[in-house]
Design a protein around this motif. Sequence first.
Motif, PDB file in Angstrom:
ATOM      1  N   ARG A  10      12.436   3.614  17.460  1.00 15.14           N
ATOM      2  CA  ARG A  10      12.836   4.240  18.713  1.00 15.14           C
ATOM      3  C   ARG A  10      11.692   5.031  19.332  1.00 15.14           C
ATOM      4  O   ARG A  10      11.469   4.997  20.546  1.00 15.14           O
ATOM      5  CB  ARG A  10      14.036   5.167  18.463  1.00 15.14           C
ATOM      6  N   ARG A  11      10.937   5.741  18.497  1.00 16.23           N
ATOM      7  CA  ARG A  11       9.796   6.518  18.989  1.00 16.23           C
ATOM      8  C   ARG A  11       8.752   5.607  19.623  1.00 16.23           C
ATOM      9  O   ARG A  11       8.213   5.900  20.699  1.00 16.23           O
ATOM     10  CB  ARG A  11       9.188   7.308  17.827  1.00 16.23           C
ATOM     11  N   ALA A  12       8.470   4.481  18.976  1.00 13.01           N
ATOM     12  CA  ALA A  12       7.494   3.533  19.525  1.00 13.01           C
ATOM     13  C   ALA A  12       7.974   2.971  20.857  1.00 13.01           C
ATOM     14  O   ALA A  12       7.179   2.799  21.796  1.00 13.01           O
ATOM     15  CB  ALA A  12       7.253   2.410  18.524  1.00 13.01           C
ATOM     16  N   ALA A  13       9.281   2.689  20.939  1.00 20.72           N
ATOM     17  CA  ALA A  13       9.829   2.149  22.183  1.00 20.72           C
ATOM     18  C   ALA A  13       9.714   3.160  23.313  1.00 20.72           C
ATOM     19  O   ALA A  13       9.372   2.803  24.451  1.00 20.72           O
ATOM     20  CB  ALA A  13      11.294   1.750  21.972  1.00 20.72           C
ATOM     21  N   LEU A  14       9.967   4.440  23.032  1.00 22.94           N
ATOM     22  CA  LEU A  14       9.863   5.478  24.060  1.00 22.94           C
ATOM     23  C   LEU A  14       8.423   5.627  24.549  1.00 22.94           C
ATOM     24  O   LEU A  14       8.185   5.800  25.752  1.00 22.94           O
ATOM     25  CB  LEU A  14      10.371   6.817  23.511  1.00 22.94           C
ATOM     26  N   HIS A  15       7.484   5.565  23.617  1.00 22.90           N
ATOM     27  CA  HIS A  15       6.086   5.676  24.034  1.00 22.90           C
ATOM     28  C   HIS A  15       5.664   4.477  24.882  1.00 22.90           C
ATOM     29  O   HIS A  15       4.869   4.620  25.818  1.00 22.90           O
ATOM     30  CB  HIS A  15       5.178   5.822  22.804  1.00 22.90           C
ATOM     31  N   HIS A  20       4.470   2.625  30.529  1.00 24.22           N
ATOM     32  CA  HIS A  20       4.818   1.896  31.746  1.00 24.22           C
ATOM     33  C   HIS A  20       5.002   2.858  32.917  1.00 24.22           C
ATOM     34  O   HIS A  20       4.630   2.542  34.052  1.00 24.22           O
ATOM     35  CB  HIS A  20       6.098   1.086  31.525  1.00 24.22           C
ATOM     36  N   TRP A  21       5.575   4.046  32.650  1.00 27.30           N
ATOM     37  CA  TRP A  21       5.755   5.014  33.725  1.00 27.30           C
ATOM     38  C   TRP A  21       4.421   5.531  34.244  1.00 27.30           C
ATOM     39  O   TRP A  21       4.236   5.713  35.450  1.00 27.30           O
ATOM     40  CB  TRP A  21       6.635   6.176  33.260  1.00 27.30           C
ATOM     41  N   LEU A  22       3.463   5.753  33.329  1.00 28.95           N
ATOM     42  CA  LEU A  22       2.142   6.190  33.777  1.00 28.95           C
ATOM     43  C   LEU A  22       1.520   5.162  34.725  1.00 28.95           C
ATOM     44  O   LEU A  22       0.934   5.507  35.747  1.00 28.95           O
ATOM     45  CB  LEU A  22       1.232   6.418  32.573  1.00 28.95           C
ATOM     46  N   LEU A  23       1.643   3.894  34.367  1.00 29.00           N
ATOM     47  CA  LEU A  23       1.091   2.840  35.209  1.00 29.00           C
ATOM     48  C   LEU A  23       1.856   2.727  36.531  1.00 29.00           C
ATOM     49  O   LEU A  23       1.276   2.529  37.591  1.00 29.00           O
ATOM     50  CB  LEU A  23       1.131   1.504  34.467  1.00 29.00           C
ATOM     51  N   ARG A  24       3.181   2.859  36.473  1.00 28.13           N
ATOM     52  CA  ARG A  24       4.006   2.717  37.675  1.00 28.13           C
ATOM     53  C   ARG A  24       3.755   3.832  38.679  1.00 28.13           C
ATOM     54  O   ARG A  24       3.822   3.635  39.890  1.00 28.13           O
ATOM     55  CB  ARG A  24       5.479   2.702  37.267  1.00 28.13           C
ATOM     56  N   SER A  45      16.813  12.467  27.429  1.00 26.53           N
ATOM     57  CA  SER A  45      16.771  13.249  26.197  1.00 26.53           C
ATOM     58  C   SER A  45      15.448  14.001  26.138  1.00 26.53           C
ATOM     59  O   SER A  45      14.472  13.612  26.800  1.00 26.53           O
ATOM     60  CB  SER A  45      16.893  12.333  24.968  1.00 26.53           C
ATOM     61  N   PRO A  46      15.386  15.069  25.334  1.00 30.36           N
ATOM     62  CA  PRO A  46      14.095  15.753  25.130  1.00 30.36           C
ATOM     63  C   PRO A  46      13.038  14.820  24.557  1.00 30.36           C
ATOM     64  O   PRO A  46      11.848  15.002  24.816  1.00 30.36           O
ATOM     65  CB  PRO A  46      14.454  16.879  24.143  1.00 30.36           C
ATOM     66  N   ALA A  47      13.470  13.813  23.794  1.00 33.02           N
ATOM     67  CA  ALA A  47      12.496  12.878  23.209  1.00 33.02           C
ATOM     68  C   ALA A  47      11.782  12.080  24.292  1.00 33.02           C
ATOM     69  O   ALA A  47      10.604  11.749  24.139  1.00 33.02           O
ATOM     70  CB  ALA A  47      13.218  11.923  22.247  1.00 33.02           C
ATOM     71  N   HIS A  48      12.488  11.764  25.387  1.00 29.53           N
ATOM     72  CA  HIS A  48      11.846  11.048  26.495  1.00 29.53           C
ATOM     73  C   HIS A  48      10.733  11.905  27.098  1.00 29.53           C
ATOM     74  O   HIS A  48       9.625  11.421  27.349  1.00 29.53           O
ATOM     75  CB  HIS A  48      12.881  10.700  27.567  1.00 29.53           C
ATOM     76  N   MET A  49      11.037  13.180  27.343  1.00 27.35           N
ATOM     77  CA  MET A  49      10.040  14.065  27.949  1.00 27.35           C
ATOM     78  C   MET A  49       8.850  14.272  27.024  1.00 27.35           C
ATOM     79  O   MET A  49       7.698  14.290  27.461  1.00 27.35           O
ATOM     80  CB  MET A  49      10.688  15.401  28.314  1.00 27.35           C
ATOM     81  N   GLU A  50       9.107  14.398  25.731  1.00 23.85           N
ATOM     82  CA  GLU A  50       8.021  14.585  24.778  1.00 23.85           C
ATOM     83  C   GLU A  50       7.162  13.324  24.673  1.00 23.85           C
ATOM     84  O   GLU A  50       5.931  13.409  24.557  1.00 23.85           O
ATOM     85  CB  GLU A  50       8.577  14.951  23.403  1.00 23.85           C
ATOM     86  N   ALA A  51       7.793  12.147  24.755  1.00 25.62           N
ATOM     87  CA  ALA A  51       7.031  10.894  24.711  1.00 25.62           C
ATOM     88  C   ALA A  51       6.089  10.800  25.898  1.00 25.62           C
ATOM     89  O   ALA A  51       4.936  10.364  25.764  1.00 25.62           O
ATOM     90  CB  ALA A  51       7.989   9.701  24.689  1.00 25.62           C
ATOM     91  N   PHE A  52       6.566  11.213  27.082  1.00 27.93           N
ATOM     92  CA  PHE A  52       5.704  11.169  28.262  1.00 27.93           C
ATOM     93  C   PHE A  52       4.534  12.147  28.110  1.00 27.93           C
ATOM     94  O   PHE A  52       3.386  11.817  28.429  1.00 27.93           O
ATOM     95  CB  PHE A  52       6.496  11.497  29.521  1.00 27.93           C
ATOM     96  N   ALA A  53       4.825  13.369  27.631  1.00 25.49           N
ATOM     97  CA  ALA A  53       3.774  14.365  27.450  1.00 25.49           C
ATOM     98  C   ALA A  53       2.720  13.876  26.445  1.00 25.49           C
ATOM     99  O   ALA A  53       1.517  14.010  26.671  1.00 25.49           O
ATOM    100  CB  ALA A  53       4.383  15.684  26.987  1.00 25.49           C
ATOM    101  N   GLU A  54       3.164  13.284  25.344  1.00 18.56           N
ATOM    102  CA  GLU A  54       2.230  12.781  24.334  1.00 18.56           C
ATOM    103  C   GLU A  54       1.412  11.614  24.875  1.00 18.56           C
ATOM    104  O   GLU A  54       0.214  11.499  24.587  1.00 18.56           O
ATOM    105  CB  GLU A  54       3.005  12.361  23.085  1.00 18.56           C
ATOM    106  N   THR A  55       2.048  10.748  25.655  1.00 23.32           N
ATOM    107  CA  THR A  55       1.341   9.605  26.223  1.00 23.32           C
ATOM    108  C   THR A  55       0.270  10.065  27.191  1.00 23.32           C
ATOM    109  O   THR A  55      -0.842   9.544  27.212  1.00 23.32           O
ATOM    110  CB  THR A  55       2.337   8.670  26.931  1.00 23.32           C
ATOM    111  N   ARG A  56       0.612  11.055  27.998  1.00 25.42           N
ATOM    112  CA  ARG A  56      -0.379  11.581  28.928  1.00 25.42           C
ATOM    113  C   ARG A  56      -1.577  12.146  28.174  1.00 25.42           C
ATOM    114  O   ARG A  56      -2.732  11.908  28.536  1.00 25.42           O
ATOM    115  CB  ARG A  56       0.247  12.668  29.797  1.00 25.42           C
TER     116      ARG A  56
END
Length: 330
Positions: A10-15, A20-24, A45-56
């Motif tokens: 699930r964590r890998a899928a969120l990242h 994709h959001w960064l590119l979009r 979920s908080p996990a979505h927001m954390e995944a975006f922050a980590e990806t950035r």
Amino acid sequence: MPILDHMAHRRAALHKEAQHWLLRLTSGTANAHDARAFEHWCGQSPAHMEAFAETRRMWENLGPAAHAWMAGERTRAAAQSNRTATWPRMSRRAFLGAAVTASAALVVMHPPLQMWPSLSDMAADYRTATGEQREVDLGQGIVVQMNTQTTINLRKSEGRMSGIDLLSGEIQVKATGVADGPISVYAGGGRIDVGMMGKCNVRCDDSGVQVTGLDGATTLHYQGQIAVLKAAQRADYNNGSVGQVVPADVEATMAWRRRVLIFDGQTLTEVVREINRYRPGRIILANDGLATRKVQARFSLNQLADVAALIKDAYGAKVTSLPGGIVILS
């Protein structure tokens, strides 16, 4: 599936979704639909927001790696041009690996939401970060004031500076009494000549080039057209034409030197776009009803951390704060 394996999957899928959001959201031109969809994704979920922050954060660290990758690509390209044999077929895994690497380099060269410097910015002679302003004494009697998110290169001939390339951003150029002669600023496919003891303000962005004369004579050259500006006069050029020479609002033009932004009848869309040049992250206006509202305001650059709250109080906008300094006004 074991619980730990499921969580890792699930964590890998969120990242992957975050990438994709960064590119979009690339280039800072996300529309209201994109903003609402992104807000919905982050709000799951908080996990979505954390995944975006980590990806950035991961993309931010790609700068040195991307430099090395591009150098390697240039070497490989040179080697390829000298080969005559048929290339072996690339495997699917190798192709996918190259695609991922290319995507990473693309994001570094064209940062999503302009949240970090591009490769061209990092390689420039002088640049300012978001919110940064600086003065540069170029010698030969030329002094340049650089506004936020500004990138310049110097042209040199026989070891001496012969001109300034304004790649993006905003500068004030002053030729002092000890200058060897007029100084030329190249921006947006045109040339701006600043005369002896002259001073002008030049801004280069997606809408074109805006030039304001502040002292002495300033001459614009663009695709065979010429315009001469005196103090407190302005002319813009873009798309093959030079606009009329008109009186300039020098106070508003030079407010950035006092670390102030002045808005007099601009739409909220224009106000948000300008504020985004000075604050980390990004404000995204996702309310079409607010986009055309006219604004009369004066902001200190020291106030910009609170600007979303000020817009909320003035216009009733809903404020949603997301990772990476992204704020959605809806």
